[in-house]
Design a protein around this motif. Structure first.
Motif, PDB file in Angstrom:
ATOM      1  N   THR A 148      -4.447   5.897 -11.966  1.00  0.00           N
ATOM      2  CA  THR A 148      -3.128   6.077 -10.972  1.00  0.00           C
ATOM      3  C   THR A 148      -2.638   7.702 -10.550  1.00  0.00           C
ATOM      4  O   THR A 148      -3.901   8.559 -11.341  1.00  0.00           O
ATOM      5  CB  THR A 148      -2.196   5.902 -12.115  1.00  0.00           C
ATOM      6  OG1 THR A 148      -2.252   5.996 -13.172  1.00  0.00           O
ATOM      7  CG2 THR A 148      -2.413   4.071 -12.289  1.00  0.00           C
ATOM      8  N   PHE A 200      -2.874  14.630  -2.855  1.00  0.00           N
ATOM      9  CA  PHE A 200      -2.381  13.244  -2.652  1.00  0.00           C
ATOM     10  C   PHE A 200      -0.941  14.099  -2.565  1.00  0.00           C
ATOM     11  O   PHE A 200      -0.207  13.884  -1.368  1.00  0.00           O
ATOM     12  CB  PHE A 200      -1.487  12.498  -3.469  1.00  0.00           C
ATOM     13  CG  PHE A 200      -0.781  11.596  -3.351  1.00  0.00           C
ATOM     14  CD1 PHE A 200      -0.572   9.975  -2.309  1.00  0.00           C
ATOM     15  CD2 PHE A 200       0.633  11.860  -3.915  1.00  0.00           C
ATOM     16  CE1 PHE A 200       0.864   9.029  -2.834  1.00  0.00           C
ATOM     17  CE2 PHE A 200       2.079  10.303  -3.876  1.00  0.00           C
ATOM     18  CZ  PHE A 200       1.216   9.218  -2.565  1.00  0.00           C
ATOM     19  N   THR A 243       3.843   3.334   0.216  1.00  0.00           N
ATOM     20  CA  THR A 243       2.382   3.082   1.715  1.00  0.00           C
ATOM     21  C   THR A 243       2.775   4.001   2.850  1.00  0.00           C
ATOM     22  O   THR A 243       2.085   4.113   3.783  1.00  0.00           O
ATOM     23  CB  THR A 243       2.136   1.287   1.943  1.00  0.00           C
ATOM     24  OG1 THR A 243       2.187   0.634   0.731  1.00  0.00           O
ATOM     25  CG2 THR A 243       1.207   1.010   2.710  1.00  0.00           C
ATOM     26  N   ASP A 271      -0.639   4.732   3.475  1.00  0.00           N
ATOM     27  CA  ASP A 271      -2.506   3.975   2.603  1.00  0.00           C
ATOM     28  C   ASP A 271      -1.636   3.492   1.925  1.00  0.00           C
ATOM     29  O   ASP A 271      -0.695   3.395   1.380  1.00  0.00           O
ATOM     30  CB  ASP A 271      -3.328   4.898   2.188  1.00  0.00           C
ATOM     31  CG  ASP A 271      -4.454   4.132   2.368  1.00  0.00           C
ATOM     32  OD1 ASP A 271      -4.802   3.182   2.803  1.00  0.00           O
ATOM     33  OD2 ASP A 271      -5.743   4.686   1.217  1.00  0.00           O
ATOM     34  N   ASN A 272      -2.157   2.316   1.314  1.00  0.00           N
ATOM     35  CA  ASN A 272      -1.685   1.400   1.056  1.00  0.00           C
ATOM     36  C   ASN A 272      -1.991   1.800  -0.676  1.00  0.00           C
ATOM     37  O   ASN A 272      -2.577   2.031  -1.118  1.00  0.00           O
ATOM     38  CB  ASN A 272      -2.440  -0.308   1.256  1.00  0.00           C
ATOM     39  CG  ASN A 272      -2.571  -0.884   2.140  1.00  0.00           C
ATOM     40  OD1 ASN A 272      -1.643  -0.850   2.862  1.00  0.00           O
ATOM     41  ND2 ASN A 272      -3.976  -1.375   2.712  1.00  0.00           N
ATOM     42  N   TYR A 273      -0.399   1.061  -1.084  1.00  0.00           N
ATOM     43  CA  TYR A 273      -0.420   2.185  -2.736  1.00  0.00           C
ATOM     44  C   TYR A 273       0.516   0.861  -3.302  1.00  0.00           C
ATOM     45  O   TYR A 273       0.999   0.409  -2.485  1.00  0.00           O
ATOM     46  CB  TYR A 273       0.432   3.413  -2.574  1.00  0.00           C
ATOM     47  CG  TYR A 273      -0.819   4.338  -2.745  1.00  0.00           C
ATOM     48  CD1 TYR A 273      -1.623   5.112  -3.525  1.00  0.00           C
ATOM     49  CD2 TYR A 273      -1.031   5.176  -0.988  1.00  0.00           C
ATOM     50  CE1 TYR A 273      -2.417   5.562  -3.200  1.00  0.00           C
ATOM     51  CE2 TYR A 273      -1.291   6.034  -0.840  1.00  0.00           C
ATOM     52  CZ  TYR A 273      -2.703   6.860  -2.405  1.00  0.00           C
ATOM     53  OH  TYR A 273      -3.143   7.307  -1.613  1.00  0.00           O
ATOM     54  N   SER A 320      -0.656   4.272  -7.329  1.00  0.00           N
ATOM     55  CA  SER A 320      -1.935   3.472  -6.949  1.00  0.00           C
ATOM     56  C   SER A 320      -2.595   2.288  -6.407  1.00  0.00           C
ATOM     57  O   SER A 320      -2.214   1.645  -5.664  1.00  0.00           O
ATOM     58  CB  SER A 320      -2.457   2.312  -8.834  1.00  0.00           C
ATOM     59  OG  SER A 320      -4.018   2.150  -8.839  1.00  0.00           O
ATOM     60  N   SER A 321      -3.747   3.762  -5.848  1.00  0.00           N
ATOM     61  CA  SER A 321      -4.754   2.809  -4.071  1.00  0.00           C
ATOM     62  C   SER A 321      -4.516   1.253  -4.345  1.00  0.00           C
ATOM     63  O   SER A 321      -4.984   0.895  -5.554  1.00  0.00           O
ATOM     64  CB  SER A 321      -5.613   3.518  -4.507  1.00  0.00           C
ATOM     65  OG  SER A 321      -5.937   3.273  -2.749  1.00  0.00           O
ATOM     66  N   VAL A 374      -6.871  -0.507  -2.165  1.00  0.00           N
ATOM     67  CA  VAL A 374      -8.554   0.112  -1.774  1.00  0.00           C
ATOM     68  C   VAL A 374      -8.886  -0.700  -2.478  1.00  0.00           C
ATOM     69  O   VAL A 374     -10.302  -2.347  -2.392  1.00  0.00           O
ATOM     70  CB  VAL A 374      -8.800   0.991  -1.002  1.00  0.00           C
ATOM     71  CG1 VAL A 374      -9.739   0.601  -1.213  1.00  0.00           C
ATOM     72  CG2 VAL A 374      -7.581   2.065  -0.439  1.00  0.00           C
TER      73      VAL A 374
END
Length: 508
Positions: free
Chosen positions: A85, A104, A134, A139-141, A162-163, A165
């Motif tokens: 994380t 980040f 996100t 990006d997707n989180y 936390s990603s 992906v």
């Protein structure tokens, strides 16, 4: 092109499998995504609690006391590495004061926007911020956040992200595995479906082929019967139907051939004698003799025609029976006296003629015809100086009548066929000598319609005996016989009325 049962069955099974697998796949993926998301958010919440505990122990929740190289940062890195994380600690304005991922922080420019801070202020527990993070990081989180309080005063914020992906990669791998497994399952199911369909439809194709051959005139066509399922029963039923139809066709052909033969012989004789009289071949003094022969032949034709009408009525169910109680000896006596001349001319002795009252429950006219046909047949085959005997006994619910005549008898080979239409032990004999061969058939049918049975026994060179039974006027069986006969009469009358109505409609 018409679809076969096999193609329809395969299409239906394939569609069912595809729809089932599709629905199963959707449900499975939805469940997997929810499970993984729920599991990840639980881990993030645990991380938030762990970081908050560290802050409370080390700085009593005061974020401003956090320094660059202190044990807290090491603990945050340990938590981050263990749970995969990103951990952020910010002050009350959203400025990042501690982080486990510098890249980040650069992405968000080391500051968390006020709208995310406000979301974290709303509750005393971690708040889900997946959509907000996100949008912030591009990006997707999966993310959660919580405000740090000291005496009910917010001193900073903790954010753990936390990603998504890795989860997407795992989900895609799971989906690929599922699709591969589903494809293999569909392939195997299709092969099994084709095999089962072929096994099920092959007997049906055999029955269809047999029915096609049968419809084209091949009455020997039969379907192969395999197994004991519904299709096998269908094939068995078809074979029975084909056998019945073949027998009927054979009977019809024989019937037509026999009718033609029986009619042609007397008509040929009549024509020959009449032509001889007309052209003078037969002398005038011989004309009465030959006219007597012509008259006899016409009488035989009339009897044959009447017999044909009786057969037609029996087969169509138009033969109406008037069942009542009467003495069977009245019928036997009437028939015996009718043949008195033939009996005396052939010097035939009559035995067992001892009339008494033995009542039967039957149609008197029909039984008269039965006895007449049997006696007529007996006299034809009784030699001069022979005998004919009568015997009547009552046995509970039935009365048994036996009529025996001496003579050459019937061979064992011929006995099973005596009651068949137009059967003659010697097929070459014509109507001139021994009749048309339908009297006994009519007798058997009439006895059976009356609720009885008829048999024949014979010893070659000694005798022939016809035995038939009739319901007596006593007992339960007699009442049932009368009821069944009346029901048949009602049914026959009803069918006849329907036929007449149909004929009238057709004429109109």
């Amino acid at each position: 092109m018409n679809k076969t049962i096999a193609s329809r069955f395969f299409s239906a099974i394939s569609m069912l499998i595809l729809v089932s697998v599709g629905i199963l796949g959707i449900i499975f993926m939805m469940f997997a995504n929810r499970y993984f998301e729920s599991d990840r958010l639980n881990i993030l919440n645990l991380c938030v609690e762990s970081v908050e505990d560290n802050l409370q122990v080390t700085y009593q929740g005061n974020v401003s006391k956090i320094k660059d190289y202190d044990p807290l940062r090491e603990n945050l890195k340990l938590i981050s590495h263990t749970t995969q994380t990103i951990v952020l600690v910010t002050d009350v304005r959203g400025n990042v004061v501690a982080s486990t991922d510098e890249n980040f922080c650069k992405t968000i420019r080391n500051i968390v926007p006020d709208d995310i801070l406000k979301l974290s202020d709303e509750q005393d527990q971690a708040v889900r911020l997946t959509d907000a993070f996100t949008k912030l990081a591009g990006d997707n989180y999966y993310a959660v956040g919580k405000a740090i309080r000291n005496d009910d005063v917010i001193t900073g914020y903790i954010f753990v992200a936390s990603s998504a992906v890795t989860i997407l990669i795992f989900t895609n791998a799971l989906l690929t595995t599922f699709l591969l497994s589903a494809s293999v399952m569909i392939l195997i199911s299709s092969i099994v479906s084709l095999a089962v369909t072929s096994r099920l439809t092959t007997p049906l194709r055999n029955i269809t082929e047999a029915a096609k051959r049968f419809s084209q005139g091949d009455f020997s066509a039969r379907a192969v019967v395999e197994g004991d399922d519904e299709v096998a029963h269908l094939a068995y039923t078809f074979n029975n139907m084909a056998t019945f139809a073949e027998n009927n066709e054979t009977s019809r052909s024989n019937f037509v051939a026999n009718i033609a033969h029986e009619l042609r012989t007397p008509m040929t004789s009549i024509k020959g004698f009449v032509d001889g009289i007309i052209d003078g071949t037969i002398p005038p003094d011989k004309e009465p003799t030959y006219l007597k022969i012509v008259s006899d032949e016409i009488g035989r034709l009339a009897r044959l025609t009447n017999s044909m009408l009786d057969i037609s009525k029996l087969d169509s169910g138009e033969f109406i029976m008037n069942v009542k109680k009467y003495n069977i000896w009245d019928t036997i006596s009437a028939v015996a006296f009718a043949f008195e001349g033939r009996i005396e001319n052939a010097n035939i002795s009559v035995r067992g003629f001892e009339p008494q009252r033995i009542n039967v429950l039957a149609d008197q006219d029909i039984i008269h015809q039965v006895v007449y046909n049997i006696v007529d047949n007996a006299l034809k085959f009784t030699q001069n100086g022979g005998y004919i005997s009568f015997n009547v006994t009552e046995n509970g619910d039935y009365v048994t009548v036996k009529i025996r005549n001496s003579g050459s008898g019937i061979s064992k080979e011929a006995l099973p066929y005596v009651f068949e239409r137009f059967y003659k032990a010697d097929a070459s004999r014509s109507v001139h000598t021994k009749g048309a061969g339908i009297g006994l058939y009519i007798a058997k049918t009439l006895v059976q319609r009356s609720g009885g049975e008829i048999f024949v026994e014979s010893i070659q060179g000694e005798y022939t005996e016809f035995i038939f039974t009739l319901p007596s006027d006593k007992g339960e069986k007699a009442d049932k016989s009368k009821k069944n006969t009346n029901d048949k009469n009602k049914k026959s009358l009803k069918e006849q009325n329907n036929k007449n109505k149909n004929k009238n409609k057709t004429k109109k």
